[in-house]
Design an enzyme around this catalytic site. Structure first.
Site, PDB file in Angstrom:
ATOM      1  N   TYR A  74       0.858  -1.190   0.000  1.00 59.65           N
ATOM      2  CA  TYR A  74       0.000   0.000   0.000  1.00 59.65           C
ATOM      3  C   TYR A  74       0.892   1.238   0.000  1.00 59.65           C
ATOM      4  CZ  TYR A  74      -4.405   2.420   0.915  1.00 59.65           C
ATOM      5  OH  TYR A  74      -5.523   3.197   0.793  1.00 59.65           O
ATOM      6  N   ASN A 173     -21.135  -5.635  -4.494  1.00 62.43           N
ATOM      7  CA  ASN A 173     -21.518  -6.052  -3.135  1.00 62.43           C
ATOM      8  C   ASN A 173     -20.427  -5.715  -2.107  1.00 62.43           C
ATOM      9  OD1 ASN A 173     -19.944  -8.107  -4.438  1.00 62.43           O
ATOM     10  ND2 ASN A 173     -20.305  -9.388  -2.647  1.00 62.43           N
ATOM     11  N   ALA A 175     -18.285  -3.197   0.400  1.00 69.06           N
ATOM     12  CA  ALA A 175     -18.839  -2.171   1.290  1.00 69.06           C
ATOM     13  C   ALA A 175     -18.994  -0.849   0.549  1.00 69.06           C
ATOM     14  CB  ALA A 175     -17.931  -2.002   2.504  1.00 69.06           C
ATOM     15  N   GLY A 264     -10.079   0.800  -6.750  1.00 69.61           N
ATOM     16  CA  GLY A 264      -9.550  -0.401  -6.116  1.00 69.61           C
ATOM     17  C   GLY A 264      -9.095  -1.379  -7.184  1.00 69.61           C
ATOM     18  N   TRP A 289      -8.628   8.454  -4.656  1.00 67.30           N
ATOM     19  CA  TRP A 289      -8.132   7.958  -3.369  1.00 67.30           C
ATOM     20  C   TRP A 289      -8.662   8.867  -2.264  1.00 67.30           C
ATOM     21  CZ3 TRP A 289      -2.474   8.141  -1.184  1.00 67.30           C
ATOM     22  CH2 TRP A 289      -2.354   7.183  -0.152  1.00 67.30           C
ATOM     23  N   MET A 290      -9.501   8.297  -1.419  1.00 73.01           N
ATOM     24  CA  MET A 290     -10.143   9.073  -0.348  1.00 73.01           C
ATOM     25  C   MET A 290      -9.106   9.721   0.575  1.00 73.01           C
ATOM     26  SD  MET A 290     -13.297   9.719   0.380  1.00 73.01           S
ATOM     27  CE  MET A 290     -13.342  11.243   1.287  1.00 73.01           C
TER      28      MET A 290
HETATM   29  N1  LIG Z   1      -9.612   4.535  -3.342  1.00 81.38           N
HETATM   30  C1  LIG Z   1     -10.152   4.671  -2.161  1.00 81.38           C
HETATM   31  O1  LIG Z   1     -10.129   5.730  -1.538  1.00 81.38           O
HETATM   32  C2  LIG Z   1     -10.814   3.472  -1.539  1.00 81.38           C
HETATM   33  C3  LIG Z   1     -11.643   3.614  -0.416  1.00 81.38           C
HETATM   34  C4  LIG Z   1     -12.279   2.469   0.082  1.00 81.38           C
HETATM   35  C5  LIG Z   1     -12.058   1.232  -0.505  1.00 81.38           C
HETATM   36  N2  LIG Z   1     -11.211   1.162  -1.572  1.00 81.38           N
HETATM   37  C6  LIG Z   1     -10.959  -0.106  -2.264  1.00 81.38           C
HETATM   38  O2  LIG Z   1     -12.203  -0.578  -2.726  1.00 81.38           O
HETATM   39  C7  LIG Z   1     -12.175  -1.992  -2.779  1.00 81.38           C
HETATM   40  C8  LIG Z   1     -13.368  -2.530  -2.014  1.00 81.38           C
HETATM   41  O3  LIG Z   1     -13.213  -2.210  -0.645  1.00 81.38           O
HETATM   42  P1  LIG Z   1     -14.343  -2.645   0.411  1.00 81.38           P
HETATM   43  O4  LIG Z   1     -13.890  -2.339   1.773  1.00 81.38           O
HETATM   44  O5  LIG Z   1     -15.622  -2.083  -0.068  1.00 81.38           O
HETATM   45  O6  LIG Z   1     -14.303  -4.220   0.132  1.00 81.38           O
HETATM   46  P2  LIG Z   1     -15.064  -5.443   0.814  1.00 81.38           P
HETATM   47  O7  LIG Z   1     -16.300  -4.986   1.477  1.00 81.38           O
HETATM   48  O8  LIG Z   1     -14.069  -6.216   1.577  1.00 81.38           O
HETATM   49  O9  LIG Z   1     -15.485  -6.288  -0.475  1.00 81.38           O
HETATM   50  C9  LIG Z   1     -14.548  -6.796  -1.363  1.00 81.38           C
HETATM   51  C10 LIG Z   1     -15.193  -6.914  -2.743  1.00 81.38           C
HETATM   52  O10 LIG Z   1     -14.217  -7.311  -3.692  1.00 81.38           O
HETATM   53  C11 LIG Z   1     -14.710  -8.423  -4.436  1.00 81.38           C
HETATM   54  N3  LIG Z   1     -13.565  -9.237  -4.813  1.00 81.38           N
HETATM   55  C12 LIG Z   1     -12.666  -9.814  -3.998  1.00 81.38           C
HETATM   56  N4  LIG Z   1     -11.734 -10.459  -4.727  1.00 81.38           N
HETATM   57  C13 LIG Z   1     -12.067 -10.285  -6.017  1.00 81.38           C
HETATM   58  C14 LIG Z   1     -11.513 -10.722  -7.249  1.00 81.38           C
HETATM   59  N5  LIG Z   1     -10.398 -11.465  -7.308  1.00 81.38           N
HETATM   60  N6  LIG Z   1     -12.138 -10.374  -8.398  1.00 81.38           N
HETATM   61  C15 LIG Z   1     -13.270  -9.640  -8.368  1.00 81.38           C
HETATM   62  N7  LIG Z   1     -13.850  -9.191  -7.231  1.00 81.38           N
HETATM   63  C16 LIG Z   1     -13.246  -9.516  -6.070  1.00 81.38           C
HETATM   64  C17 LIG Z   1     -15.648  -9.132  -3.477  1.00 81.38           C
HETATM   65  O11 LIG Z   1     -16.540  -9.912  -4.209  1.00 81.38           O
HETATM   66  P3  LIG Z   1     -17.053 -11.354  -3.677  1.00 81.38           P
HETATM   67  O12 LIG Z   1     -18.140 -11.063  -2.679  1.00 81.38           O
HETATM   68  O13 LIG Z   1     -17.552 -11.972  -4.911  1.00 81.38           O
HETATM   69  O14 LIG Z   1     -15.867 -12.046  -3.060  1.00 81.38           O
HETATM   70  C18 LIG Z   1     -16.319  -7.933  -2.802  1.00 81.38           C
HETATM   71  O15 LIG Z   1     -17.322  -7.423  -3.640  1.00 81.38           O
HETATM   72  C19 LIG Z   1     -10.819  -2.410  -2.231  1.00 81.38           C
HETATM   73  O16 LIG Z   1      -9.923  -2.570  -3.305  1.00 81.38           O
HETATM   74  C20 LIG Z   1     -10.410  -1.216  -1.396  1.00 81.38           C
HETATM   75  O17 LIG Z   1      -9.021  -1.107  -1.220  1.00 81.38           O
HETATM   76  C21 LIG Z   1     -10.607   2.243  -2.092  1.00 81.38           C
END
Ligand SMILES: NC(=O)c1ccc[n+]([C@@H]2O[C@H](COP(=O)([O-])OP(=O)(O)OC[C@H]3O[C@@H](n4cnc5c(N)ncnc54)[C@H](OP(=O)(O)O)[C@@H]3O)[C@@H](O)[C@H]2O)c1
Length: 353
Positions: A74, A173, A175, A264, A289-290
């Site tokens: 990260y 699905n 978060a 992501g 990026w938040m």
């Molecule tokens: N840029 C930013 O500021 C920011 C802020 C928040 C989060 N994020 C990013 O957003 C993403 C989601 O975060 P979250 O906390 O919402 O996640 P989360 O609730 O843990 O959910 C993970 C998601 O990723 C999917 N997933 C996991 N492995 C995968 C793969 N190999 N191929 C396709 N889908 C896959 C899961 O699907 P299944 O249910 O099918 O396993 C689920 O929908 C992460 O990458 C996180 O780092 C970025």
């Protein structure tokens, strides 16, 4: 040295002063989170600095970014040893003599990323935390800082969306994805939601029903997008947290001048981008990026307004946090394993339980 205590406690040291004994989940080297993290007992400094506050952390989730940070992949690389966790909410237990913006009893979340929230108690600068509405439900407070604002900003800052417009997203699905769906519903925006195919039709139906209960207009797999829904909608915004071929499909679905925001990379695959739409539809690719948004001091006023809007949706039942599983700090290994394998709910620590 690894030692475990049941909860943070006050004790009297040899000088007769009270020290606060706390517990934290730390790592000294990057690696597999379930193995790298240790539960450690430590004493807070004897004196609370004049501009510092004592925060008792009450709910601190595990997010994918925390996992990536411990793995060392990260952009935020804290000095070692580091306390895990970037999000959560806590209560102000004491304030230094020069603290003006906070009082005892206030509820706060981190003002910035990488604060190290997986601990029972911490002394922090008053600038490191941000006051929030204490009357919100605790699960909403624990998850207020990262995912809902990420969804909120992506639906606000890239494309002007009006009622009736359509957006498309993958990882729907997740978060963040669930927050996107709920904000869309609250704003009258239609959402097309791509999810991964489940092992059984029953599981697929259950997932679809859950997403629809949050306000999703359409919940489909990538396969369905290609076979049944090609050209059926013209979203002006696509939100991508998966990458690889999934990003390609989103970009191909975009309308003329549409924007795909990547936030992501869950598949760990580089983005595939279709050449045609890039040239002939003039689609745009952006990242978000938040953490960077929070770093910008000019956004403080907007941050307050955003939390007010989210708070109103939470209180009126229009916005719910993802399903959370509460874990004690002692359960760190299980929690960290589950966080990487089971995305149906979010693991979160209750450090003072
Ligand atoms: N840029 C930013 O500021 C920011 C802020 C928040 C989060 N994020 C990013 O957003 C993403 C989601 O975060 P979250 O906390 O919402 O996640 P989360 O609730 O843990 O959910 C993970 C998601 O990723 C999917 N997933 C996991 N492995 C995968 C793969 N190999 N191929 C396709 N889908 C896959 C899961 O699907 P299944 O249910 O099918 O396993 C689920 O929908 C992460 O990458 C996180 O780092 C970025």
């Amino acid at each position: 040295m690894l030692t475990c205590l049941r909860r943070s406690a006050q004790k009297v040291n040899s000088f007769g002063r009270r020290t606060i004994s706390s517990r934290r989940l730390v790592y000294e080297n990057f690696g597999d989170p379930a193995k790298a993290i240790l539960l450690q007992q430590y004493d807070l400094p004897k004196k609370l600095e004049n501009k510092s506050v004592h925060v008792k952390w009450l709910g601190t989730p595990i997010n994918p970014a925390d996992i990536n940070q411990i793995q060392g992949v990260y952009p935020i690389k804290p000095p070692m040893p580091a306390v895990g966790g970037s999000e959560g909410y806590g209560q102000i237990e004491a304030i230094g003599t020069e603290v003006r913006s906070l009082k005892v009893g206030d509820h706060v979340i981190p003002a910035k990323s990488g604060l190290g929230t997986w601990c029972s108690d911490a002394y922090l600068s008053e600038l490191d935390v941000f006051k929030i509405d204490a009357s919100l439900p605790s699960t909403s407070k624990a998850t207020l800082q990262v995912n809902p604002p990420t969804a909120y900003r992506m639906l606000t800052d890239f494309v002007v969306l009006k009622e009736g417009d359509t957006i498309i997203q993958n990882g729907a699905n997740s978060a963040v994805g669930q927050a996107v769906v709920q904000i869309c519903r609250a704003r009258g925006i239609k959402s097309v939601n791509i999810v991964r195919k489940r092992e059984t039709p029953d599981a697929q139906k259950k997932l679809e029903e859950h997403m629809k209960s949050l306000g999703a207009d359409l919940v489909i797999t990538e396969e369905q997008l290609i076979k049944e829904y090609r050209g059926k909608f013209n979203p002006s915004l696509a939100l991508n947290c998966v990458g690889g071929r999934s990003a390609l499909l989103l970009a191909m679905a975009l309308d003329h001048n549409g924007v795909m925001v990547t936030y992501g990379g869950m598949s760990k695959q580089p983005l595939s981008i279709p050449t045609g739409p890039l040239i002939f539809k003039d689609i745009k690719l952006c990242g978000f990026w938040m953490s960077r948004w929070y770093e910008n001091k000019d956004n403080v006023k907007e941050r307050v307004m955003m939390y007010e809007q989210l708070g109103e949706w939470i209180k009126t039942g229009k916005f719910h946090p993802p399903q959370l599983v509460a874990r004690k700090l002692e359960e760190h290994q299980l929690a960290l394993e589950k966080a990487q394998t089971d995305h149906s709910c979010k693991q979160f620590f209750v450090p003072n339980d």
